[in-house]
Design a protein around this motif. Structure first.
Motif, PDB file in Angstrom:
ATOM      1  N   GLN A  54       5.528  -0.132   8.644  1.00  0.00           N
ATOM      2  CA  GLN A  54       4.129   0.523   8.574  1.00  0.00           C
ATOM      3  C   GLN A  54       4.024   1.805   9.133  1.00  0.00           C
ATOM      4  O   GLN A  54       3.189   2.536   8.699  1.00  0.00           O
ATOM      5  CB  GLN A  54       3.229  -0.625   9.128  1.00  0.00           C
ATOM      6  CG  GLN A  54       1.884  -0.272   8.977  1.00  0.00           C
ATOM      7  CD  GLN A  54       0.751  -1.368   9.460  1.00  0.00           C
ATOM      8  OE1 GLN A  54       1.245  -2.456   9.867  1.00  0.00           O
ATOM      9  NE2 GLN A  54      -0.486  -1.014   9.872  1.00  0.00           N
ATOM     10  N   ARG A 108       5.508   3.005   5.253  1.00  0.00           N
ATOM     11  CA  ARG A 108       5.618   2.060   4.116  1.00  0.00           C
ATOM     12  C   ARG A 108       5.238   0.733   4.176  1.00  0.00           C
ATOM     13  O   ARG A 108       5.871  -0.203   4.173  1.00  0.00           O
ATOM     14  CB  ARG A 108       7.414   1.995   4.383  1.00  0.00           C
ATOM     15  CG  ARG A 108       7.951   3.463   4.133  1.00  0.00           C
ATOM     16  CD  ARG A 108       9.447   3.318   4.705  1.00  0.00           C
ATOM     17  NE  ARG A 108      10.557   2.393   3.930  1.00  0.00           N
ATOM     18  CZ  ARG A 108      11.691   2.035   4.143  1.00  0.00           C
ATOM     19  NH1 ARG A 108      12.166   2.804   5.308  1.00  0.00           N
ATOM     20  NH2 ARG A 108      12.341   1.285   3.504  1.00  0.00           N
ATOM     21  N   ALA A 109       3.846   0.939   4.145  1.00  0.00           N
ATOM     22  CA  ALA A 109       2.919  -0.514   4.475  1.00  0.00           C
ATOM     23  C   ALA A 109       3.042  -1.475   3.445  1.00  0.00           C
ATOM     24  O   ALA A 109       2.782  -2.592   3.673  1.00  0.00           O
ATOM     25  CB  ALA A 109       1.581   0.160   4.350  1.00  0.00           C
ATOM     26  N   GLU A 110       3.448  -1.159   2.187  1.00  0.00           N
ATOM     27  CA  GLU A 110       3.434  -2.059   1.087  1.00  0.00           C
ATOM     28  C   GLU A 110       4.661  -3.090   1.253  1.00  0.00           C
ATOM     29  O   GLU A 110       4.706  -4.301   1.135  1.00  0.00           O
ATOM     30  CB  GLU A 110       3.824  -1.329  -0.389  1.00  0.00           C
ATOM     31  CG  GLU A 110       3.446  -2.208  -1.432  1.00  0.00           C
ATOM     32  CD  GLU A 110       1.903  -2.590  -1.847  1.00  0.00           C
ATOM     33  OE1 GLU A 110       1.717  -3.896  -1.666  1.00  0.00           O
ATOM     34  OE2 GLU A 110       1.123  -1.705  -1.625  1.00  0.00           O
ATOM     35  N   GLU A 111       6.067  -2.500   1.737  1.00  0.00           N
ATOM     36  CA  GLU A 111       7.088  -3.092   2.117  1.00  0.00           C
ATOM     37  C   GLU A 111       6.775  -4.042   3.264  1.00  0.00           C
ATOM     38  O   GLU A 111       7.241  -5.282   3.400  1.00  0.00           O
ATOM     39  CB  GLU A 111       8.109  -2.183   2.676  1.00  0.00           C
ATOM     40  CG  GLU A 111       8.705  -1.533   1.364  1.00  0.00           C
ATOM     41  CD  GLU A 111       9.679  -0.375   1.579  1.00  0.00           C
ATOM     42  OE1 GLU A 111      10.897  -0.844   1.955  1.00  0.00           O
ATOM     43  OE2 GLU A 111       9.400   0.794   1.830  1.00  0.00           O
ATOM     44  N   LEU A 164      -3.832   0.471   3.528  1.00  0.00           N
ATOM     45  CA  LEU A 164      -3.727   0.688   1.873  1.00  0.00           C
ATOM     46  C   LEU A 164      -5.073   0.499   1.434  1.00  0.00           C
ATOM     47  O   LEU A 164      -5.177   0.400   0.023  1.00  0.00           O
ATOM     48  CB  LEU A 164      -2.664  -0.338   1.489  1.00  0.00           C
ATOM     49  CG  LEU A 164      -0.950  -0.011   1.943  1.00  0.00           C
ATOM     50  CD1 LEU A 164      -0.418  -1.147   1.125  1.00  0.00           C
ATOM     51  CD2 LEU A 164      -0.454   1.300   1.366  1.00  0.00           C
ATOM     52  N   LYS A 210      -6.992  -1.729   1.288  1.00  0.00           N
ATOM     53  CA  LYS A 210      -7.470  -3.343   0.884  1.00  0.00           C
ATOM     54  C   LYS A 210      -8.212  -4.193   1.706  1.00  0.00           C
ATOM     55  O   LYS A 210      -7.969  -4.965   2.216  1.00  0.00           O
ATOM     56  CB  LYS A 210      -6.049  -4.031   0.674  1.00  0.00           C
ATOM     57  CG  LYS A 210      -5.012  -3.408  -0.408  1.00  0.00           C
ATOM     58  CD  LYS A 210      -3.644  -4.310  -0.557  1.00  0.00           C
ATOM     59  CE  LYS A 210      -2.784  -3.671  -1.457  1.00  0.00           C
ATOM     60  NZ  LYS A 210      -1.549  -4.219  -1.772  1.00  0.00           N
ATOM     61  N   ILE A 222       3.860  -5.479   4.089  1.00  0.00           N
ATOM     62  CA  ILE A 222       3.092  -6.286   3.631  1.00  0.00           C
ATOM     63  C   ILE A 222       3.999  -7.642   3.077  1.00  0.00           C
ATOM     64  O   ILE A 222       3.774  -8.485   3.201  1.00  0.00           O
ATOM     65  CB  ILE A 222       2.085  -6.007   2.537  1.00  0.00           C
ATOM     66  CG1 ILE A 222       0.863  -5.142   3.248  1.00  0.00           C
ATOM     67  CG2 ILE A 222       1.452  -7.116   1.836  1.00  0.00           C
ATOM     68  CD1 ILE A 222      -0.045  -4.563   2.514  1.00  0.00           C
ATOM     69  N   GLY A 223       4.938  -7.346   2.435  1.00  0.00           N
ATOM     70  CA  GLY A 223       5.963  -8.265   1.691  1.00  0.00           C
ATOM     71  C   GLY A 223       6.556  -8.885   2.694  1.00  0.00           C
ATOM     72  O   GLY A 223       6.622 -10.352   2.667  1.00  0.00           O
ATOM     73  N   GLU A 261      -2.857  -4.101   5.283  1.00  0.00           N
ATOM     74  CA  GLU A 261      -3.739  -4.017   4.179  1.00  0.00           C
ATOM     75  C   GLU A 261      -4.798  -2.915   4.571  1.00  0.00           C
ATOM     76  O   GLU A 261      -5.071  -2.241   3.432  1.00  0.00           O
ATOM     77  CB  GLU A 261      -4.321  -5.246   4.049  1.00  0.00           C
ATOM     78  CG  GLU A 261      -3.530  -6.507   3.565  1.00  0.00           C
ATOM     79  CD  GLU A 261      -3.789  -8.015   3.562  1.00  0.00           C
ATOM     80  OE1 GLU A 261      -3.377  -8.745   2.767  1.00  0.00           O
ATOM     81  OE2 GLU A 261      -4.621  -8.141   4.293  1.00  0.00           O
TER      82      GLU A 261
END
Length: 489
Positions: free
Chosen positions: A324, A328-331, A360, A362, A333-334, A357
């Motif tokens: 984060q 690379r917040a999407e990674e 990003l 969300k 989150i996973g 989230e």
């Protein structure tokens, strides 16, 4: 005096002046009784009112001049550790103020009036929760044994009020790394106080003994204290003339480590193992003080590649935070979603996932997640803090303000929350409450005249609301009384 105030750039919190009384029951091995107790009913020269005044001055100066770390998760964890220990320490004042300083060095401190805190670096250097707790137990032992007040009693020629004033000056100078407190110190008397600020070997031995007992009663492993001391001593040897800051006022020798080890062996190992939460918090600190986010990512990835480490929750959490921080917040989150599957409802994981989230945009997902968690844990501070951030991002400042108001009631000494409440009230166009919140912020930041100005403006803006005006006038009178008493104007 200069040596005390300016020894190094990070020694500002090592003035461990202490207050409180101790009456600990429970496990008392024979070996512990061989060391005389220096504490007792004394310490009369430093009254509770003087201790409170010193604490207030020091805390205001810390807020204004030092890098106080405001991480609700780290603060919540520190609070839980201290309050696990406090029931086993009988203090005159249990209304403690906890603070974390944004510094990677090893340090911990306690100040008359109930301020207890650590450098965030303690999380880096204490490899286990037991070691972290051992430092806090040692500091609480100094506090409970009233070591500083007892040394004041040796200076019977000094007037109590004048002496307390000089103590406040020295603490302020040491804590803030500035000359802010030097005006309070008379040169001929400063040396005597400097000597009192240096713990004797007997003080240290007693704090070790009482700290071990506190740990044992709280269910922790007392053997962690000599392990932590040994680790610091090894680091001191490696650093040569620059030992860990914690050792500057807590002299440590091989014989003391050995003595503590012998004493610890007389206690049971304790029922508390390391919590997952400690290692999550340590991962947060490791990422924060890494040379770069990408370096932190690489470090955690390498650790996770080791056999048997792929399921290590703390390492996975550290990698998620590092990702984060590396945009690379999407990674992240996973990884965090996988951790929550393994540890459903874990608050630190929920808050961290909501933070990713939020990064990003969300907003609805983050808000729903936090609201569900708050239904399970009403009033939880990290959850409320993060939800307030989300509400501001959603352009719902009234909802954010309501959350921040709850947080100020829970922690009225937190200047950051008052500042954020003021920002939320600005967006809500609630001008009266903007000035009220800014007044409290300025008061905490040692700006009473600005606080007075904001309160007067709030009173003027509250025309027609007699109840609000009355509350504001009462607060204004309290501020004016404080200004008159302290000469802050």
């Amino acid at each position: 005096m200069g040596a005390l105030v300016r020894r190094s750039s990070t020694q500002y919190v090592m003035v461990l002046v202490l207050a409180g009384t101790l009456a600990i029951g429970g496990v008392r091995p024979a070996l512990a009784e061989q060391l005389p107790t220096l504490g007792g009913a004394g310490g009369g020269l430093l009254s509770s009112q003087q201790e409170a005044a010193i604490a207030e001055h020091v805390m205001r100066s810390l807020r204004k001049t030092m890098p106080v770390l405001r991480d609700p998760l780290l603060e919540d964890y520190l609070s839980s550790v201290v309050y696990n220990l406090v029931p086993h320490v009988q203090l005159n004042n249990r209304d403690l103020t906890l603070v974390i300083l944004d510094d990677p060095a090893i340090n911990a401190f306690a100040v008359p009036g109930g301020i207890i805190g650590v450098n965030a670096g303690l999380f880096l250097h204490a490899e286990t929760e037991q070691q972290f707790v051992s430092v806090m137990a040692h500091e609480l032992a100094h506090l409970s044994q009233r070591h500083f007040a007892r040394r004041m009693e040796q200076q019977e020629r000094a007037a109590p009020m004048a002496l307390a004033g000089m103590v406040a000056g020295i603490i302020l100078s040491a804590v803030t790394r500035s000359d802010i407190g030097l005006a309070a110190i008379a040169g001929s008397q400063a040396l005597a106080i400097q000597n009192m600020l240096q713990y004797s070997r007997l003080n240290e031995q007693e704090a070790d003994r009482v700290g071990l007992e506190i740990m044992a009663k709280a269910g922790y492993d007392p053997d962690a204290m000599p392990r932590m001391f040994g680790q610091m001593l090894r680091r001191a040897r490696l650093q040569g003339d620059r030992p860990p800051e914690y050792l500057s006022t807590h002299p440590l020798t091989e014989s003391r480590v050995s003595d503590t080890q012998n004493r610890a062996a007389q206690y049971p190992k304790g029922s508390r193992g390391d919590s997952l939460e400690y290692h999550l918090m340590r991962a947060r600190a490791l990422v924060k003080y890494a040379q770069s986010a990408s370096d932190a990512v690489k470090t955690f990835e390498e650790q996770l590649e080791k056999p048997g480490s792929e399921k290590n929750a703390a390492l996975r959490y550290g990698l998620a935070i590092a990702l984060q921080a590396d945009n690379r917040a999407e990674e992240a989150i996973g990884i965090l979603q996988g951790l929550l599957e393994d540890h459903p409802g874990h608050i630190s994981l929920v808050v961290t996932l909501a933070s990713a989230e939020l990064t990003l945009d969300k907003f609805e997902q983050a808000a729903d997640r936090l609201e569900q968690a708050l239904r399970r844990s009403p009033g939880n501070v990290p959850l409320q803090s993060k939800l307030a951030e989300v509400r501001m991002a959603q352009n719902r400042p009234e909802a954010a303000a309501r959350l921040y108001e709850k947080l100020t009631r829970n922690d009225p000494q937190n200047s950051q929350i008052w500042q954020r409440l003021a920002d939320a009230q600005v967006e809500s166009r609630n001008i009266v409450e903007v000035h009220r919140a800014r007044a409290e912020y300025e008061l905490l930041m040692s700006n009473p005249e600005r606080a007075e100005m904001h309160l007067r403006e709030a009173i003027n803006r509250a025309q027609g609301n007699l109840q609000v005006q009355e509350a504001l006038r009462n607060r204004l009178q309290e501020v004016l009384a404080r200004i008159d008493q302290s000469g802050e104007r």
